[in-house]
Design a protein around this motif. Structure first.
Motif, short mmCIF file in Angstrom:
data_model
loop_
_atom_site.label_atom_id
_atom_site.label_comp_id
_atom_site.label_asym_id
_atom_site.label_seq_id
_atom_site.Cartn_x
_atom_site.Cartn_y
_atom_site.Cartn_z
N VAL A 171 0.78 -1.17 0.01
CA VAL A 171 -0.21 -0.05 0.04
C VAL A 171 0.87 1.28 0.00
CG1 VAL A 171 -1.97 1.31 1.01
CG2 VAL A 171 -1.56 -1.30 1.34
N SER A 172 0.29 2.24 -0.63
CA SER A 172 1.38 3.40 -0.70
C SER A 172 1.36 4.27 0.40
CB SER A 172 0.62 4.38 -1.63
OG SER A 172 -0.61 5.05 -1.11
N ALA A 173 2.36 4.95 1.04
CA ALA A 173 2.58 5.49 2.12
C ALA A 173 1.57 6.45 2.46
CB ALA A 173 3.96 6.22 2.11
N THR A 174 1.02 7.34 1.41
CA THR A 174 -0.11 8.13 1.50
C THR A 174 -1.43 7.37 2.29
OG1 THR A 174 0.85 9.53 -0.11
CG2 THR A 174 -1.36 9.96 0.62
N ASP A 175 -1.58 6.33 1.49
CA ASP A 175 -2.78 5.56 1.82
C ASP A 175 -2.73 5.10 3.17
OD1 ASP A 175 -3.87 6.40 -0.58
OD2 ASP A 175 -3.83 4.12 -1.22
N VAL A 176 -1.53 4.43 3.79
CA VAL A 176 -1.18 4.07 5.11
C VAL A 176 -1.37 5.11 6.16
CG1 VAL A 176 0.53 2.98 6.46
CG2 VAL A 176 0.23 2.09 4.25
N ALA A 177 -1.21 6.36 5.69
CA ALA A 177 -1.01 7.30 6.71
C ALA A 177 -2.40 7.76 6.99
CB ALA A 177 -0.20 8.60 6.19
N ALA A 178 -3.26 7.69 5.83
CA ALA A 178 -4.62 8.02 5.90
C ALA A 178 -5.47 6.99 6.61
CB ALA A 178 -5.34 8.29 4.36
N TYR A 179 -4.96 5.76 6.38
CA TYR A 179 -5.71 4.50 7.09
C TYR A 179 -5.39 4.89 8.36
CZ TYR A 179 -5.63 0.00 8.97
OH TYR A 179 -6.06 -1.02 9.90
N GLU A 180 -4.09 5.27 9.01
CA GLU A 180 -3.79 5.28 10.38
C GLU A 180 -4.51 6.28 11.10
OE1 GLU A 180 -2.41 3.07 12.07
OE2 GLU A 180 -0.91 2.11 10.75
N ARG A 181 -5.02 7.34 10.30
CA ARG A 181 -5.63 8.35 10.92
C ARG A 181 -7.18 8.22 11.08
NH1 ARG A 181 -2.50 11.48 7.52
NH2 ARG A 181 -4.08 11.69 5.86
N GLN A 182 -7.64 7.46 10.15
CA GLN A 182 -9.15 6.83 10.06
C GLN A 182 -9.11 5.88 11.15
OE1 GLN A 182 -11.65 7.97 8.74
NE2 GLN A 182 -13.12 6.33 8.03
N ARG A 183 -8.47 4.98 11.32
CA ARG A 183 -8.31 4.02 12.26
C ARG A 183 -8.43 4.46 13.78
NH1 ARG A 183 -6.41 -1.25 14.58
NH2 ARG A 183 -4.34 -0.79 15.25
N ALA A 184 -7.63 5.35 14.06
CA ALA A 184 -7.53 6.15 15.43
C ALA A 184 -8.71 6.79 15.61
CB ALA A 184 -6.51 7.27 15.14
N ALA A 185 -9.40 7.29 14.50
CA ALA A 185 -10.62 8.01 14.73
C ALA A 185 -11.93 7.24 14.94
CB ALA A 185 -10.95 9.04 13.71
N CYS A 186 -11.75 5.98 14.38
CA CYS A 186 -12.92 4.98 14.35
C CYS A 186 -12.52 3.86 15.41
CB CYS A 186 -13.16 4.63 12.72
SG CYS A 186 -13.73 5.76 11.63
N GLY A 187 -11.99 4.02 16.30
CA GLY A 187 -12.03 2.99 17.31
C GLY A 187 -11.05 1.81 17.02
N GLY A 188 -10.04 1.90 16.09
CA GLY A 188 -9.41 0.84 15.56
C GLY A 188 -9.85 0.08 14.32
N VAL A 189 -11.08 0.31 14.01
CA VAL A 189 -11.60 -0.13 12.71
C VAL A 189 -11.81 1.07 11.50
CG1 VAL A 189 -13.15 -1.60 11.75
CG2 VAL A 189 -12.57 -2.20 14.08
N ALA A 190 -10.84 1.05 10.88
CA ALA A 190 -10.92 1.87 9.66
C ALA A 190 -11.76 1.70 8.45
CB ALA A 190 -9.63 2.42 9.02
N VAL A 191 -11.63 0.34 8.18
CA VAL A 191 -12.41 -0.19 6.78
C VAL A 191 -13.11 -1.41 7.19
CG1 VAL A 191 -11.81 -1.36 4.75
CG2 VAL A 191 -10.05 0.21 5.67
N ALA A 192 -14.61 -1.34 6.72
CA ALA A 192 -15.36 -2.46 7.10
C ALA A 192 -15.95 -2.79 5.70
CB ALA A 192 -16.49 -1.76 7.84
N ALA A 193 -16.72 -3.97 5.91
CA ALA A 193 -17.33 -4.65 4.79
C ALA A 193 -18.79 -4.47 4.92
CB ALA A 193 -16.86 -6.10 4.72
N ILE A 194 -19.55 -4.60 3.78
CA ILE A 194 -20.99 -4.54 3.78
C ILE A 194 -21.41 -6.17 3.70
CG2 ILE A 194 -22.91 -3.99 2.64
CD1 ILE A 194 -21.48 -1.67 1.30
N ALA A 195 -22.18 -6.34 4.94
CA ALA A 195 -22.51 -7.89 5.09
C ALA A 195 -24.10 -7.73 5.42
CB ALA A 195 -21.77 -8.12 6.38
#
Length: 234
Positions: A171-195
């Protein structure tokens, strides 16, 4: 943004969070902590009995000193008695000597009680020492099992960390940085699936109209859960 690749990182991060959370709660850890408490409890019992013995010994020494003083005073009174002629003075000395004798008897009785209690305490300590030895053995065995379980847990965590590093490298460094910010803001879960029409992150239902809107988003746009704003893998 490659959400599929980030979802793989998220899966590892979720597993890592769970493993790190579970480590201090391993059955072997809880077993060892209980064994430590048992050992501490019996040692505290022994320490308290010894403290009481020490206090009893102090009282016994004090009583012995008082008894010595009583004998000294009695000898003084007996010498005085030999020189007294007046009946009233003799009566007063006799009363004082009787008081000393009563006090001596009290001290003797108390001393005997303390000696008996100390002997009983010695027996109790001997019994508790056997309990302590068994508790110490149990604690040592539990410590070995805990160490093995923690080492195994650490090995699994280290393996997951290595897998995460490999997943992040895709994964690109930019995407990883954005992911880490989102993860911190969302209680550890940045990416979810639709189930089954729900967000796997917040478990809230996504309406049909919202699902249709998500499907119509351009491929480069990041879909977000309407309820929790987590990124959704389409």
């Amino acid at each position: 943004m490659d959400l599929v690749a980030l979802a793989a990182v998220q899966a590892i991060d979720t597993a890592l969070d769970q493993a790190r959370h579970a480590r201090p709660r391993l059955p072997e850890v809880l077993e060892h902590q209980a064994a430590e408490r048992d050992l501490s409890a019996v040692r505290a019992q022994i320490a308290e009995i010894r403290r009481q013995q020490s206090e009893a010994q102090r009282v016994l020494y004090s009583g012995e000193a008082s008894t010595t003083e009583i004998y000294t005073n009695r000898a003084r009174l007996e010498r005085q008695m030999k020189t007294i002629i007046a009946p009233r003075e003799a009566e007063a000395l006799q009363h004082e000597m009787q008081t000393l004798a009563a006090r001596r008897n009290e001290l003797d009785d108390r001393g005997l009680e303390l000696l008996e209690a100390s002997s009983a305490a010695d027996e109790e300590i001997a019994q508790l020492s056997q309990v302590e030895a068994r508790a110490a053995e149990a604690e040592a065995r539990a410590a070995e099992r805990r160490a093995a379980a923690e080492a195994d847990a650490d090995a699994r965590i280290a393996e997951m960390v290595a897998h995460r590093a490999a997943a992040v490298s895709a994964v690109s460094a930019t995407d990883v940085a954005a992911y880490e910010r989102q993860r911190a803001a969302c209680g550890g879960v940045a990416v979810a699936a639709i189930a089954h029409g729900k967000c796997s992150g917040c478990h809230m239902e996504i309406s049909k109209s919202e699902l249709d809107a998500i499907k119509r988003l351009p491929a480069d746009d990041v879909a977000e859960c309407p309820s929790c704003a987590r990124w959704l893998v389409r």
